[in-house]
Design an enzyme around this catalytic site. Sequence first.
Site, PDB file in Angstrom:
ATOM      1  N   GLY A  81       0.822  -1.219   0.000  1.00 10.56           N
ATOM      2  CA  GLY A  81       0.000   0.000   0.000  1.00 10.56           C
ATOM      3  C   GLY A  81       0.855   1.269   0.000  1.00 10.56           C
ATOM      4  N   ARG A 145       1.090  -5.770  -5.004  1.00 11.80           N
ATOM      5  CA  ARG A 145       1.100  -6.660  -3.837  1.00 11.80           C
ATOM      6  C   ARG A 145       1.537  -8.084  -4.179  1.00 11.80           C
ATOM      7  NH1 ARG A 145      -0.710  -4.429   0.764  1.00 11.80           N
ATOM      8  NH2 ARG A 145      -2.198  -2.709   0.707  1.00 11.80           N
ATOM      9  N   ASP A 176       5.235  -7.860   5.488  1.00 12.42           N
ATOM     10  CA  ASP A 176       5.232  -8.972   4.526  1.00 12.42           C
ATOM     11  C   ASP A 176       6.309  -8.773   3.462  1.00 12.42           C
ATOM     12  OD1 ASP A 176       3.216 -10.501   5.640  1.00 12.42           O
ATOM     13  OD2 ASP A 176       1.629  -9.397   4.613  1.00 12.42           O
ATOM     14  N   LYS A 202       8.225   0.617   5.490  1.00  9.27           N
ATOM     15  CA  LYS A 202       7.099   1.434   5.028  1.00  9.27           C
ATOM     16  C   LYS A 202       5.778   0.894   5.534  1.00  9.27           C
ATOM     17  CE  LYS A 202       4.440  -0.096   2.512  1.00  9.27           C
ATOM     18  NZ  LYS A 202       3.544  -0.837   1.628  1.00  9.27           N
ATOM     19  N   THR A 203       4.854   1.661   5.891  1.00 12.25           N
ATOM     20  CA  THR A 203       3.419   1.377   6.024  1.00 12.25           C
ATOM     21  C   THR A 203       2.781   2.431   6.921  1.00 12.25           C
ATOM     22  OG1 THR A 203       1.636  -0.106   6.668  1.00 12.25           O
ATOM     23  CG2 THR A 203       3.664  -0.396   7.906  1.00 12.25           C
ATOM     24  N   ILE A 204       1.678   2.963   6.428  1.00 11.09           N
ATOM     25  CA  ILE A 204       0.951   3.951   7.241  1.00 11.09           C
ATOM     26  C   ILE A 204       0.429   3.288   8.508  1.00 11.09           C
ATOM     27  CG2 ILE A 204       0.226   5.376   5.274  1.00 11.09           C
ATOM     28  CD1 ILE A 204      -2.671   4.140   5.956  1.00 11.09           C
ATOM     29  N   ASP A 205       0.275   1.950   8.478  1.00 14.88           N
ATOM     30  CA  ASP A 205      -0.331   1.238   9.611  1.00 14.88           C
ATOM     31  C   ASP A 205       0.502   1.348  10.889  1.00 14.88           C
ATOM     32  OD1 ASP A 205      -2.083   0.544   7.678  1.00 14.88           O
ATOM     33  OD2 ASP A 205      -1.793  -1.609   7.796  1.00 14.88           O
ATOM     34  N   TYR A 243     -25.475  15.467  14.782  1.00 15.65           N
ATOM     35  CA  TYR A 243     -25.087  14.147  14.255  1.00 15.65           C
ATOM     36  C   TYR A 243     -24.096  13.421  15.143  1.00 15.65           C
ATOM     37  CZ  TYR A 243     -26.928  15.613   9.688  1.00 15.65           C
ATOM     38  OH  TYR A 243     -27.724  16.030   8.676  1.00 15.65           O
ATOM     39  N   MET A 250      -8.235   3.818   8.567  1.00 18.59           N
ATOM     40  CA  MET A 250      -7.406   2.760   7.983  1.00 18.59           C
ATOM     41  C   MET A 250      -6.329   2.245   8.940  1.00 18.59           C
ATOM     42  SD  MET A 250      -5.832   2.890   4.208  1.00 18.59           S
ATOM     43  CE  MET A 250      -6.913   2.115   3.024  1.00 18.59           C
ATOM     44  N   GLY A 251      -5.861   1.070   8.638  1.00 21.78           N
ATOM     45  CA  GLY A 251      -4.849   0.382   9.454  1.00 21.78           C
ATOM     46  C   GLY A 251      -5.333  -1.046   9.550  1.00 21.78           C
ATOM     47  N   GLU A 311      -9.964   0.230  11.429  1.00 19.09           N
ATOM     48  CA  GLU A 311     -10.352  -0.565  10.256  1.00 19.09           C
ATOM     49  C   GLU A 311     -10.386  -2.071  10.529  1.00 19.09           C
ATOM     50  OE1 GLU A 311      -8.774  -0.202   5.747  1.00 19.09           O
ATOM     51  OE2 GLU A 311      -7.341  -1.063   7.141  1.00 19.09           O
TER      52      GLU A 311
END
Length: 559
Positions: A81, A145, A176, A202-205, A243, A250-251, A311
């Site tokens: 990603g 991927r 991974d 790397k990864t935003i997670d 509201y 995300m993650g 997420e």
Amino acid sequence: MNISPLQKERLQYEPKLPACLKNGINYLEMTEGAETNSVKDCEDIKNLFKNTYGKPIITFKTSNEEKHSDVRNVGVILSGGQAPGGHNVIAGLYDALKQANSQNKLYGFLGGPSGIIDGKYIEFTDEYIDEYRNTGGFDIIGSGRTKLETQEQFEKSLAVCKKLNINAVVIIGGDDSNTNAALLAEWFVANNADIQVIGCPKTIDGDLKNDQIEISFGFDTATKTYSELIGNIQRDANSAKKYWHFIKIMGRSASHVALEAALQTQPNITLISEEVEEKKLSLNDIVTDMCDIIAKRAENGKNFGIVIVPEGLIEFIPEMKTLIQNLNDLLSELEKDETYAKLERVEEKFEVISSKLDKENVEVFNSLPALIKSQLLMDRDPHGNVQVSRIETEKLLIEMIRTRLAEMKENGKYVGKFSDQSHFFGYEGRCAFPSNFDADYCYSLGYNAFALINFGATGYLSSVKNLTKPASEWIAGGVPITMMMNMEKRHGEMKPVIQKALVKLDGPVFKKLQDNRQDWAMNDRYKFPGAIQYFGPSSVCDLTTVTLQLEQEKILAGV
Ligand code: FBP
């Protein structure tokens, strides 16, 4: 030029480097620590990585003597990603490589790991690189991927590298992809290929981190982007007061992104998947807790609020986890079933699934709304994961809460009015212009990756540490990837993988939420972080995340 004023200015930004790298790539000295071991399952990992196991941690220092650099060709891959800053990793790698020897060449494999297998590549030039400096996205060469793990893929990659005279491959990816980098590094050594492999975290997670890697790149920018949006919604909610906003963040697995965004914005309710799993909370328990807060706020005349949903939540709810595991097995069986493949109506698929699920899962599956059921049946990703970004957990919660509040109203336990809005923040943040932190960190990671190559390292992850300090004090070096590995079950088989970092429930970051969540639930302590700032005072522009600050404070305090 067809670019925005901000992009034009950002192209001129000069990323900051750690002091040791600032003197130039040919003025470095490498120091090595003691031999290392993997985090778990040492014997198994050692057996699988006979040539690359146990290597020492590397640290770079400035040297007064100039190091001669042989001509080297390097290939780079963006994997998985998107995460803000990927372009700067490549820019840093390119600059270091050209600085070392102007004859050096950098090739970019196109479309992710499949590029090296299929021999699809470009050769970078100054003009090409310059267009992408300090920009978000992975469009410089694209990403993918494909899982790089079979003998055939390794052989094809070797043939492509030989054709291009490539001496080293840099894989920019998450847990991974870097596991695959370690496998490729080992395979190249075992087959006397004389090709090094270096990974970049790397990864935003934010789940590729450990004692040696403080944070993966992209987490900083992505969480700041989501926090800006959440802050804006909080202002809107607090203005209109009508509201309940349910925001899925995300993650894929770990809740680091949701937790960081919550600490930056202080919403009324934040769900943390790891806590749900630890406390074995069912979907019903979660709904009960949330309705309790909604009802109490209504009693105080507040029919509005903000809920953050990670997420990956659905996979951490015990009964959903069991159901998903059962569905994974069932769907891989049904892939070969022609009758199932021909079914056109989704209701028919539900019937087949219900009839084949284990008894304990049938009721859970049937209790779900049709939308969620069909989302749970969607294709798995190449690593066998459910695509949680496509499951609308926030809508599932809203539907259940609506039903529950109606029941509570009948019993006189709810006096309010519930109107909801749902949001999913994910793709909005993955390609944002990298913050100064990510621009600097990524450039340093790429530059440092070439330093590792120049000193002959293989099977290492580029590491830049001491990140809460000014960039000049950052420490550059390398960590053997095998050191981060353990054995885990994947597709029914035990495989070596980099251990994923989940949110630590006894850690300082979760504790901060825990200490404040009751107050934030009832009293509106909303924070409005605003947009990422690229120009202005360092106190605003170079700020790191709350997560990194709290984790580093704890480490520095030796707790
Ligand atoms: P990586 O682990 O490859 O960095 O990707 C992370 C991620 O953004 C997750 O947060 C999300 O669940 C997933 O990718 C979405 O995947 P896709 O890009 O295939 O929609």
